[in-house]
Write a protein that holds these residues in place. Sequence first.
Motif, mmCIF file in Angstrom:
data_model
loop_
_atom_site.group_PDB
_atom_site.id
_atom_site.type_symbol
_atom_site.label_atom_id
_atom_site.label_comp_id
_atom_site.label_asym_id
_atom_site.label_seq_id
_atom_site.Cartn_x
_atom_site.Cartn_y
_atom_site.Cartn_z
ATOM 1 N N SER A 5 0.826 -1.205 0.000
ATOM 2 C CA SER A 5 0.000 0.000 0.000
ATOM 3 C C SER A 5 0.860 1.254 0.000
ATOM 4 O O SER A 5 0.519 2.241 -0.625
ATOM 5 C CB SER A 5 -0.965 0.005 1.177
ATOM 6 O OG SER A 5 -0.245 0.059 2.387
ATOM 7 N N SER A 6 2.009 1.212 0.680
ATOM 8 C CA SER A 6 2.859 2.401 0.691
ATOM 9 C C SER A 6 3.537 2.595 -0.659
ATOM 10 O O SER A 6 3.731 3.709 -1.104
ATOM 11 C CB SER A 6 3.900 2.322 1.811
ATOM 12 O OG SER A 6 4.743 1.204 1.603
ATOM 13 N N SER A 7 3.875 1.509 -1.360
ATOM 14 C CA SER A 7 4.497 1.668 -2.669
ATOM 15 C C SER A 7 3.489 2.148 -3.707
ATOM 16 O O SER A 7 3.818 2.925 -4.581
ATOM 17 C CB SER A 7 5.157 0.360 -3.123
ATOM 18 O OG SER A 7 4.168 -0.640 -3.287
ATOM 19 N N SER A 8 2.231 1.704 -3.599
ATOM 20 C CA SER A 8 1.223 2.187 -4.547
ATOM 21 C C SER A 8 0.887 3.647 -4.274
ATOM 22 O O SER A 8 0.627 4.407 -5.184
ATOM 23 C CB SER A 8 -0.031 1.323 -4.505
ATOM 24 O OG SER A 8 -0.653 1.429 -3.244
ATOM 25 N N ALA A 9 0.916 4.064 -3.027
ATOM 26 C CA ALA A 9 0.670 5.463 -2.703
ATOM 27 C C ALA A 9 1.806 6.332 -3.228
ATOM 28 O O ALA A 9 1.583 7.432 -3.722
ATOM 29 C CB ALA A 9 0.527 5.645 -1.195
ATOM 30 N N ALA A 10 3.040 5.839 -3.157
ATOM 31 C CA ALA A 10 4.178 6.593 -3.684
ATOM 32 C C ALA A 10 4.072 6.705 -5.199
ATOM 33 O O ALA A 10 4.438 7.710 -5.784
ATOM 34 C CB ALA A 10 5.481 5.910 -3.287
ATOM 35 N N GLY A 11 3.547 5.681 -5.837
ATOM 36 C CA GLY A 11 3.388 5.704 -7.286
ATOM 37 C C GLY A 11 2.371 6.729 -7.742
ATOM 38 O O GLY A 11 2.428 7.227 -8.855
ATOM 39 N N LEU A 12 1.424 7.087 -6.892
ATOM 40 C CA LEU A 12 0.418 8.084 -7.243
ATOM 41 C C LEU A 12 1.025 9.474 -7.354
ATOM 42 O O LEU A 12 0.506 10.319 -8.072
ATOM 43 C CB LEU A 12 -0.711 8.091 -6.202
ATOM 44 C CG LEU A 12 -1.598 6.858 -6.172
ATOM 45 C CD1 LEU A 12 -2.600 6.977 -5.028
ATOM 46 C CD2 LEU A 12 -2.321 6.647 -7.484
ATOM 47 N N GLY A 13 2.125 9.713 -6.660
ATOM 48 C CA GLY A 13 2.759 11.019 -6.703
ATOM 49 C C GLY A 13 3.416 11.314 -8.034
ATOM 50 O O GLY A 13 3.560 12.455 -8.427
ATOM 51 N N ALA A 14 3.822 10.295 -8.769
ATOM 52 C CA ALA A 14 4.497 10.473 -10.049
ATOM 53 C C ALA A 14 3.469 10.350 -11.171
ATOM 54 O O ALA A 14 3.309 9.306 -11.769
ATOM 55 C CB ALA A 14 5.599 9.440 -10.198
#
Length: 97
Positions: A5-14
């Motif tokens: 979930s934290s990696s998918s949330a980080a992917g939303l920023g890019a």
Amino acid sequence: VDSSSSSSAAGLGAVDPQLQHFIEVETQKQRFQQLVHQMTELCWEKCMDKPRPKLDSRAEACFVNCVECFIDTSQFILNRLERTQKSKPVFSESLSD
């Protein structure tokens, strides 16, 4: 904490800049269409007391005045909001003072 979930949330920023621009343009189109719909409904209610086969000069003048007033009012509100936003300090700027 789930690492996926934290990696998918980080992917939303890019976000792809082209996609972001497309979304902004489509959002502006939608807002414009809503504004036109709102103006049409408002002016129709105000200027058409009963449907006729042809638009008479009184109704035509009413539509022109209604649309001009709607546009002027919308522009006034937008300008006022813009001035209000400019007068508010941005949070990051207020921290550096």
